[in-house]
Design a protein around this motif. Structure first.
Motif, PDB file in Angstrom:
ATOM      1  N   ASN A  69       0.729  -1.078   0.079  1.00  0.00           N
ATOM      2  CA  ASN A  69       0.096   0.033   0.041  1.00  0.00           C
ATOM      3  C   ASN A  69       0.840   1.116   0.075  1.00  0.00           C
ATOM      4  N   TYR A  70       1.831   1.325   0.885  1.00  0.00           N
ATOM      5  CA  TYR A  70       2.708   2.380   0.752  1.00  0.00           C
ATOM      6  C   TYR A  70       3.692   2.590  -0.511  1.00  0.00           C
ATOM      7  N   ALA A  71       3.965   1.657  -0.815  1.00  0.00           N
ATOM      8  CA  ALA A  71       4.713   1.361  -2.262  1.00  0.00           C
ATOM      9  C   ALA A  71       3.926   2.022  -3.408  1.00  0.00           C
ATOM     10  N   GLY A  72       2.486   1.766  -3.329  1.00  0.00           N
ATOM     11  CA  GLY A  72       1.678   2.412  -4.289  1.00  0.00           C
ATOM     12  C   GLY A  72       1.580   3.824  -4.197  1.00  0.00           C
ATOM     13  N   GLN A  73       1.665   4.273  -3.050  1.00  0.00           N
ATOM     14  CA  GLN A  73       1.493   5.864  -2.564  1.00  0.00           C
ATOM     15  C   GLN A  73       2.687   6.340  -3.317  1.00  0.00           C
ATOM     16  N   ARG A  74       3.813   5.670  -3.300  1.00  0.00           N
ATOM     17  CA  ARG A  74       5.037   6.187  -3.848  1.00  0.00           C
ATOM     18  C   ARG A  74       5.237   6.092  -5.142  1.00  0.00           C
ATOM     19  N   GLY A  75       4.207   5.294  -5.898  1.00  0.00           N
ATOM     20  CA  GLY A  75       4.388   5.028  -7.364  1.00  0.00           C
ATOM     21  C   GLY A  75       5.642   3.791  -7.397  1.00  0.00           C
ATOM     22  N   ILE A  76       5.856   3.162  -6.696  1.00  0.00           N
ATOM     23  CA  ILE A  76       6.603   1.887  -6.518  1.00  0.00           C
ATOM     24  C   ILE A  76       5.949   0.670  -7.004  1.00  0.00           C
TER      25      ILE A  76
END
Length: 294
Positions: A90-97
């Motif tokens: 979920n955090y990776a998605g927020q970062r565009g990872i």
């Protein structure tokens, strides 16, 4: 092409696949041990824009926040859902990872494990047989909890040996009905079958106190997932009856404190980790990187 790709721990790629990593990055760094802290993970990643890891480490938000260059994370292990992943997707998605994982690379070995243990129990090979007279799988009432790829393969293998298959899943499967497999509600499935096979995603718990009451006595329970499919206390109470529990790893069992239980049979080895599984894993990890880089 990546500027720098780091495998922060051993990722079980076959040598030929590991060599191919150098085609995808100007610099490739690999490690042969498992990082013990977030600080160690942060130091290993450094300024890398691509990261590989297996299932033995966790890559959470606190570490990712300190690694601003990361744009790709390749999980060299199963990825079924954000909740069960060892990466903070979920955090990776927020970062565009972009986070990729793999599926269905070790199922064949797990199926062989299930059949092997069941045959040994039924026939009494190296142990007392389940019944007073050796018995075939033919006619065994077998219930599958979770009819994904692994559960479907176990169902097919049991069916080949003559078992009667029913299953519980989030929805009824048309392909299963075509094979004669019967969809049942959970408690009915547990009540009606002699052997139950839990084939669930990591951290999915479906067997609680009421389910074990429905399961009843004189039953065999297999867990082929990566974590327990049950609440521990009702499971232990159920084992006080004439029942048996099988799993391959300590993680699937729920901890080393359960290994000495007389009704527990735990191999303490991942039965899906075979030579062929490493080949399939390697091919899928490389394919994920190629797809990302276009």
């Amino acid at each position: 092409m990546f500027n720098k790709l780091v495998a922060i721990e051993p990722v079980s790629l076959i040598p030929a696949a590991e060599k191919r990593l150098y085609n995808f990055a100007r610099e490739v760094v690999t490690y042969d041990d498992i990082p013990q802290t977030d600080e160690e993970i942060i130091n290993r990643i450094g300024d890398a824009d691509a990261v590989l890891l297996s299932y033995t480490s966790r890559l959470e938000r606190p570490a990712l926040e300190k690694c601003p260059n990361v744009r790709y994370i390749g999980m060299c292990c199963s990825l079924y859902s954000p909740e069960s992943a060892n990466v903070d997707i979920n955090y990776a998605g927020q970062r565009g990872i972009t986070v990729t994982g793999i599926r269905d690379y070790g199922d064949e070995g797990v199926v062989e494990y299930v059949i092997s243990e069941l045959v040994r129990l039924m026939h009494g090979f190296g142990q007392p047989s389940w019944e007073s007279t050796p018995k075939e799988i033919t006619g065994l009432k077998a219930g599958i909890v979770g009819l994904g790829k692994s559960g479907g393969m176990i169902a097919d293998a049991l069916h080949f040996f003559g078992a009667e298959i029913s299953y519980f899943a989030r929805s009824e499967k048309e392909w299963a009905s075509e094979k004669g497999y019967v969809f049942k509600p959970m408690k009915e499935l547990l009540r009606d079958n002699e052997a139950i096979f839990c084939c669930l995603n990591k951290n999915t718990v479906l067997l609680h106190e009421d389910e074990f009451k429905a399961l009843g006595d004189r039953k065999i329970l297999f867990n082929t997932g990566l974590s327990p499919a049950w609440d521990e206390q009702p499971m232990l109470k159920w084992l006080e009856g004439d029942n048996l529990l099988y799993c391959d790893t300590t993680g699937a069992l729920g901890g080393e404190h359960l290994l000495t239980h007389p009704k527990v049979h735990c191999m303490q080895v991942s039965t899906g980790r075979t030579i062929q599984a490493f080949d399939r894993l390697s091919e899928k990890v490389i394919a994920n990187i190629e797809a990302y880089l276009g």
